[in-house]
Design a protein around this motif. Structure first.
Motif, short mmCIF file in Angstrom:
data_model
loop_
_atom_site.label_atom_id
_atom_site.label_comp_id
_atom_site.label_asym_id
_atom_site.label_seq_id
_atom_site.Cartn_x
_atom_site.Cartn_y
_atom_site.Cartn_z
N ASP A 183 0.88 -1.17 0.00
CA ASP A 183 0.00 0.00 0.00
C ASP A 183 0.91 1.21 0.00
O ASP A 183 2.00 1.17 0.59
N SER B 279 -3.05 0.82 -3.62
CA SER B 279 -2.74 -0.57 -3.31
C SER B 279 -2.20 -1.20 -4.58
O SER B 279 -2.68 -0.89 -5.68
N GLU C 268 -4.11 5.78 3.10
CA GLU C 268 -3.78 4.94 1.94
C GLU C 268 -4.22 5.65 0.67
O GLU C 268 -5.38 6.05 0.56
MG MG Z 1 -6.27 -0.93 -0.71
#
Ligand code: MG
Ligand code: ATP
Length: 443
Positions: A359, A369, A366
């Motif tokens: 990530d 990903s 975040e």
């Molecule tokens: Mg993610």
């Protein structure tokens, strides 16, 4: 009225002593005795207009002019007296002595919010309920000028890396990836689903082009009430073949992020400064194994993770730690446990319990990903079973690999979260033009 070409406000300093035609919005009108001042704005800036008492025609034409009227003026470009100059008006060195003024269009009623203030000072709901009007505000527009530069820079970075742009279907016949977060729609005489990721199609594209990217809409049916989720967002996806490992993917994403930040820093200096923000410095992005991050959180913050999964508080803390230790606003967390990643994630060669995934976090949240994917059909089929799914539901997907595919990987990056964190906006919804959430489907 003789036809005359429009001059942009940005160009007025080069037209000293000339009569020009300007068009734009009235930001504010001020009356000082018999003098009328109007701050006019167009897409390139703002300038002060002055109507002198010896021009009764213009005084009369301006009689009703208020904020947010759209006007056209013919006027003489003059140097602005130094004592009158202030930084509120971009072309502060210039003023326009109005010769003629015409109204192009005007609001039927008072605007529901005062957009001439630098800070709108309204809550999120009011902002979004009045989105179209709010866009006229300088700080709101700055968000989307920066957003536009993020999209352009992503495109530019991808092309520089020889990625081919693709657009993948958003209407799907089945809810793949096994998730429950699909919107079901009526599709003629059957059901269909809105894509919650371009994952399978971008891998298919990769299998022919080596490198592909997509800027596309992503639909998520999760009933979130957070500051970082909406139900429709724009994903910046990429997939690349012939990699040696996940490190290649992170290198490419790091290069891309730096390109975006560099461009925004250069092109959007004024917009950033309205928010008192600067783009992240050009520092190497640290890469920390999730298990090491877990140790750091325990030691530094006394925080324990559940199921070795990092929650949003942990993400905030690890970003704080990385900023302190490495001076970086971004960090890659790597090697997520198999149980936390999708079935197509490549298991680590030395440890079947972790995956070759990552990530990317930015200022506590975040934003992407990614990882290496399984490219062997048999291994993939086995993994689908291990996840309790039926390989026959994935036959088109598995076919990509049955006919041979190189080692590959990629990422999904959220465009709106980049802007949200760049400007420290309270909610991602401020960075979405017309956001959709559990409650909101309009405007
Ligand atoms: Mg993610
Ligand atoms: P989160 O854990 O924050 O819910 P996710 O892991 O479910 O996100 P991914 O499937 O990894 O999200 O999607 C890739 C990226 O797309 C995310 O890192 C994020 O930047 C963005 N993204 C995902 N879901 C949303 C959403 N609901 N609203 C806005 N952006 C999102």
């Amino acid at each position: 009225m003789e036809s005359k070409k429009r001059t942009l406000i940005r160009e007025t300093p080069d037209c000293m002593g000339e009569t020009v035609r300007l068009q734009g919005w009235v930001d504010i009108r001020r009356d000082h005795g018999k003098l009328v001042f109007i701050d006019l704005r167009d897409r390139t800036g703002e300038v002060q207009l002055i109507i002198l008492p010896d021009n009764p025609g213009a005084i009369e034409a301006a009689k009703d002019v208020r904020s947010e009227f759209l006007i056209e003026v013919d006027g003489l470009v003059k140097e602005r007296p130094a004592k009158m100059q202030n930084d509120a008006v971009k072309t502060g060195g210039v003023e326009i002595e109005v010769v003629e003024l015409r109204i192009i269009a005007k609001p039927e009623t008072e605007l529901p919010i005062d957009v001439s203030q630098t800070d709108l000072g309204v809550n999120l709901d009011t902002l979004l309920n009045n989105r179209t009007i709010a866009l006229r505000n300088v700080k709101v527009r700055a968000v989307f000028s920066i957003y536009s530069e993020v999209l352009r820079s992503y495109d530019e970075a991808m092309r520089a890396g020889e990625f081919v742009e693709i657009k993948t279907p958003k209407i799907l016949g089945s809810a793949t990836e096994g998730g429950a977060n699909f919107f079901k729609i009526k599709y003629f005489d059957r059901d269909a689903f809105l894509a919650q990721s371009p994952q399978f199609y971008k891998q298919a594209g990769m299998s022919a082009f080596e490198r592909v990217f997509e800027i596309g809409t992503v639909f998520r049916a999760e009933p979130h009430f957070t500051t970082r989720h909406v139900n429709e967002y724009t994903g910046l996806d990429a997939e690349m073949g012939f990699i040696d490992g996940v490190t290649d993917v992170m290198d490419e994403l790091e290069r891309t992020m730096k390109h975006i930040f560099r461009n925004v820093g250069i092109s959007c200096e004024a917009e950033l400064s309205l928010y008192g923000e600067a783009v992240p410095g050009d520092v190497e992005i640290p890469r920390i194994r999730l298990s090491d991050a877990e140790d750091i959180l325990r030691k530094e913050y006394g925080k324990e993770l559940e199921n070795h999964d990092i929650d949003s508080e942990g993400e905030r803390m690890i970003c704080e730690y990385v900023k302190k230790e490495y001076g970086s606003d971004l960090v890659f967390l790597t090697h997520y446990p198999t149980s936390l990643r999708p079935f197509y994630s490549m298991p680590s060669p030395d440890d079947a319990l972790t995956t070759e995934t990552f990530d990317l976090l930015f200022r506590g949240v975040e934003i992407a990903s990614g990882g290496q994917r399984i490219h062997d059909a048999e291994m993939l089929t086995g993994n689908i079973r291990k996840f309790g799914l039926d390989p026959s539901d994935f036959s088109d997907y598995i076919d990509i690999f049955r006919y041979g595919a190189p080692p590959h990987g990629g990422w999904g990056l959220g465009s709106e979260r980049i802007v949200q964190k760049m400007l420290t906006l309270g909610s991602i919804k401020e960075a979405v033009l017309y956001p959709r959430d559990v409650k909101r489907l309009a405007p």
